[in-house]
Write a protein that holds these residues in place. Sequence first.
Motif, PDB file in Angstrom:
ATOM      1  N   SER A   3       0.890  -1.259  -0.146  1.00 46.27           N
ATOM      2  CA  SER A   3      -0.058  -0.031   0.026  1.00 46.27           C
ATOM      3  C   SER A   3       0.911   1.136  -0.089  1.00 46.27           C
ATOM      4  O   SER A   3       2.102   1.122   0.081  1.00 46.27           O
ATOM      5  N   VAL A  16      -3.721   4.170  -0.838  1.00 50.67           N
ATOM      6  CA  VAL A  16      -3.833   3.363  -2.041  1.00 50.67           C
ATOM      7  C   VAL A  16      -3.553   1.978  -1.615  1.00 50.67           C
ATOM      8  O   VAL A  16      -2.432   2.063  -1.356  1.00 50.67           O
ATOM      9  N   ALA A  17      -4.502   0.985  -2.008  1.00 51.65           N
ATOM     10  CA  ALA A  17      -4.070  -0.410  -1.407  1.00 51.65           C
ATOM     11  C   ALA A  17      -4.911  -1.378  -2.676  1.00 51.65           C
ATOM     12  O   ALA A  17      -5.952  -0.797  -3.057  1.00 51.65           O
ATOM     13  N   PRO A  18      -4.325  -2.402  -2.560  1.00 45.61           N
ATOM     14  CA  PRO A  18      -4.933  -3.261  -3.586  1.00 45.61           C
ATOM     15  C   PRO A  18      -6.091  -3.981  -2.700  1.00 45.61           C
ATOM     16  O   PRO A  18      -6.075  -3.825  -1.376  1.00 45.61           O
ATOM     17  N   LEU A  53      -4.581  -5.080 -12.144  1.00 44.85           N
ATOM     18  CA  LEU A  53      -4.135  -4.461 -11.075  1.00 44.85           C
ATOM     19  C   LEU A  53      -5.226  -3.624 -10.381  1.00 44.85           C
ATOM     20  O   LEU A  53      -6.374  -2.774 -10.987  1.00 44.85           O
ATOM     21  N   CYS A  54      -5.867  -4.221  -9.226  1.00 43.41           N
ATOM     22  CA  CYS A  54      -7.068  -3.952  -8.728  1.00 43.41           C
ATOM     23  C   CYS A  54      -6.836  -2.947  -7.379  1.00 43.41           C
ATOM     24  O   CYS A  54      -6.353  -3.660  -6.446  1.00 43.41           O
ATOM     25  N   LEU A  55      -7.044  -1.690  -7.407  1.00 43.57           N
ATOM     26  CA  LEU A  55      -6.787  -0.817  -6.438  1.00 43.57           C
ATOM     27  C   LEU A  55      -7.838  -0.068  -5.885  1.00 43.57           C
ATOM     28  O   LEU A  55      -8.719   0.423  -6.649  1.00 43.57           O
ATOM     29  N   TRP A  63     -13.358   2.478   2.230  1.00 42.88           N
ATOM     30  CA  TRP A  63     -12.998   2.540   0.820  1.00 42.88           C
ATOM     31  C   TRP A  63     -13.889   3.625   0.124  1.00 42.88           C
ATOM     32  O   TRP A  63     -15.022   3.671   0.324  1.00 42.88           O
ATOM     33  N   LEU A  96      -5.160   9.054  -6.913  1.00 40.99           N
ATOM     34  CA  LEU A  96      -4.846   7.606  -7.183  1.00 40.99           C
ATOM     35  C   LEU A  96      -3.945   7.001  -8.443  1.00 40.99           C
ATOM     36  O   LEU A  96      -3.181   6.380  -8.532  1.00 40.99           O
ATOM     37  N   VAL A 100      -0.670   5.189  -9.115  1.00 44.35           N
ATOM     38  CA  VAL A 100      -0.581   3.944  -9.998  1.00 44.35           C
ATOM     39  C   VAL A 100       0.409   4.142 -10.959  1.00 44.35           C
ATOM     40  O   VAL A 100       1.358   3.200 -11.240  1.00 44.35           O
ATOM     41  N   TYR A 104       2.922   1.531  -9.290  1.00 47.24           N
ATOM     42  CA  TYR A 104       2.610   0.164  -9.733  1.00 47.24           C
ATOM     43  C   TYR A 104       2.610   0.039 -11.173  1.00 47.24           C
ATOM     44  O   TYR A 104       3.029  -1.205 -11.564  1.00 47.24           O
TER      45      TYR A 104
END
Length: 159
Positions: A3, A16-18, A53-55, A63, A96, A100, A104
């Motif tokens: 994160s 920001v986290a998966p 990639l699911c964040l 959330w 976000l 990313v 990421y």
Amino acid sequence: MTSHTKVLSSGTSVEVAPFSSVDLPAIFAIEQAASVHPWSLKNFEDSLALQHLCLGVKLAGEWVAVVVVQHKVVDAEVLILAVHPKAQRRGIARALLDVVIDKYLVAAERLFLEVRASNDPAIALYEELGFNCMGERKNYYPSGKGREDALIYGLELQL
Ligand SMILES: CC(C)(COP(=O)(O)OP(=O)(O)OC[C@H]1O[C@@H](n2cnc3c(N)ncnc32)[C@H](O)[C@@H]1OP(=O)(O)O)[C@@H](O)C(=O)NCCC(=O)NCCS
């Protein structure tokens, strides 16, 4: 996947986290509240299964935003982006996408996305982040008035 904490211009910190399948009820609720034509639960389940990639973004532990990105070798594509209406216009989508790109997508060279031609807020966001309009797909999306064009945006990423 790790994160990352990001500080918004207001001074508020977000994480920001998966997200995983246990988070889907909350993630799906964001998409339903934010999007006129929302993804289905199955769309999210498929993206998790395909290891897209699911964040998401957590604000005070809750959330409030979601992004799904498909990363294929040098090209990546944003499949979905949504911020809960109660958390919009606070810089969360910008934060976000910054995370990313910086954390990421370090191996990607280009980031693409498609957006409805009528989606002025999203277009303003992408253009502010430096995305360029690269083309359009005529009558691509279903809409209340029949069909609607998609605009294709792209961003060259720094290596
Ligand atoms: C588009 C969306 C993701 C933006 O999220 P957000 O967190 O509110 O955006 P931000 O606060 O990070 O905005 C960053 C910049 O984008 C632009 N922007 C965002 N929302 C805007 C709006 N409603 N009107 C005009 N510009 C807007 C502005 O330039 C803004 O900077 P500013 O607030 O300093 O003026 C959000 O409105 C949303 O979830 N919409 C519904 C789903 C959707 O359309 N997703 C995109 C699909 S391609």
